[in-house]
Write a protein that holds these residues in place. Sequence first.
Motif: not given
Length: 474
Positions: A175-179, A264-272, A139-147, A307-312
């Motif tokens: 703000v970079l990212g409109g999610g 930077v707010a363009v998405g998330r990156k799973p911690r794996v 259950a290691t979560g995610s971090s901000a994705f840096i493009p 988040d670490c599964t890459g799902g929602p």
Amino acid sequence: MRLLKPDICVIGAGSAGLSVAAGAAQLGAETVLIEAGKMGGDCLNYGCVPSKALLAAAKAAMQHRHSGGFGVEFAPPRIDLSRVQAHIEEVIAAIAPHDSVERFEGLGVTVLRSWAKFVDDRTLEAGDARIQARRFVLATGSSAFIPPVPGLDQVPYLTNETVFERVAEIRDLIVLGGGPIGVELAQGFARLGAKVQLVEMARLLPRDDAEAVELVRASLVRDGVALHEGSTASAVQRVGDHIRIALRGADGQTQWLEGAHLLVAVGRKPRVENMGLEHAGIAATPKGVRVDARLRTTNRRVYAIGDCTGGPAFTHVAGHQAGLVIRSTLFRLPVRFDARALPWVTYSDPELAQIGLTEEAARRDRADIVVTRQPAVGNDRARTERHEDGFLKVISDQSGRILGVTIVGAQAGELLAPWCLAMARNLKLSALAGPMLPYPTLSELSKRAAGQFYAAKLFSPAIRRLVRVLRWFG
């Protein structure tokens, strides 16, 4: 090195891991919880809690704008950003004890404050401990994705993990990212007096209903957010104490934006990374750990959730999956994660809430859908509170089975709750059309939308003829 042989070992003390550890321990399972960073993970420290605290402050700053219609006048507010930041920190501190080491040790959990790494398919090492558990839960979560934008690594930028420490400084923000994260924070900082420019390569909130997004877009513009949709960041530069971003539009033309801070707010990156997953036979890619419908990895002793599964990437998804894992690991019950009834909310003003399919997605998938709408302007409670902008939209099939619901407006996230229950229990629209609700409430929007589905049949010529016939029987 000490050897631990618990029933369950959880790696990660964010919302997913804490839910598993607390549940397992209270059910009598010997539990180990491993966390190297902050207890509470993203949700408490960098995500849901601080962002909603910021938005609450931003909403308070806007009260004067809407009070005149009620005959109440306020002077324009004086915003103290250092006090806003203190408010955010106070909220985090108030919730933190619930997620603390002390609470979990009080529940009987062995908490290890260390990095964790698998050494084989049934053994994990963390600090001075070697753990051989019956079951493991990642259950290691995610971090901000840096493009990979040229020059981005050469400038000081903010993410959700750092922005809440700098609230008192932010007066000029790109703000970079409109999610959801980008929209919420752009509106929040704009309402707190900052100049805000938002960049989105597609359209604002691209996963949401386009009609509902239009209301959010209009609100952002009213709040002074400069929107740059359909624009891609192609370069980043530092100029003195400012940051410049080159935007390439759909027409191929380039324009430059300049601001003091960049989020930077363009998405998330799973911690794996760096967990030795390969030593344990756990398949993973940069997109996440691979799991089956039961949330098991390719190593059947190891589950992965959140988040670490890459799902929602939602806290409520992590919590729901935690419950499924407890049922599977401790009670050996069959479980299956089903994302068809997945709800989510963007906590902008107006709020935008969604469960299941949007209208656009439903029309792509099938031709037999029925769309019913209830505008907020038709609800008496919304009228009394001057929340007339917004609507509730239900997507169903011809039989009344609910496929999706979109709500935009005041309290949209709260109004979504009965629809979550209905979809989880596979109820039809008749279940929401029937109950008696208190008047006047916003909840009547749901009842009226459900009833509208049956109105055409109820008031049809055939029913009118039936009523005339029945009159002959007295």
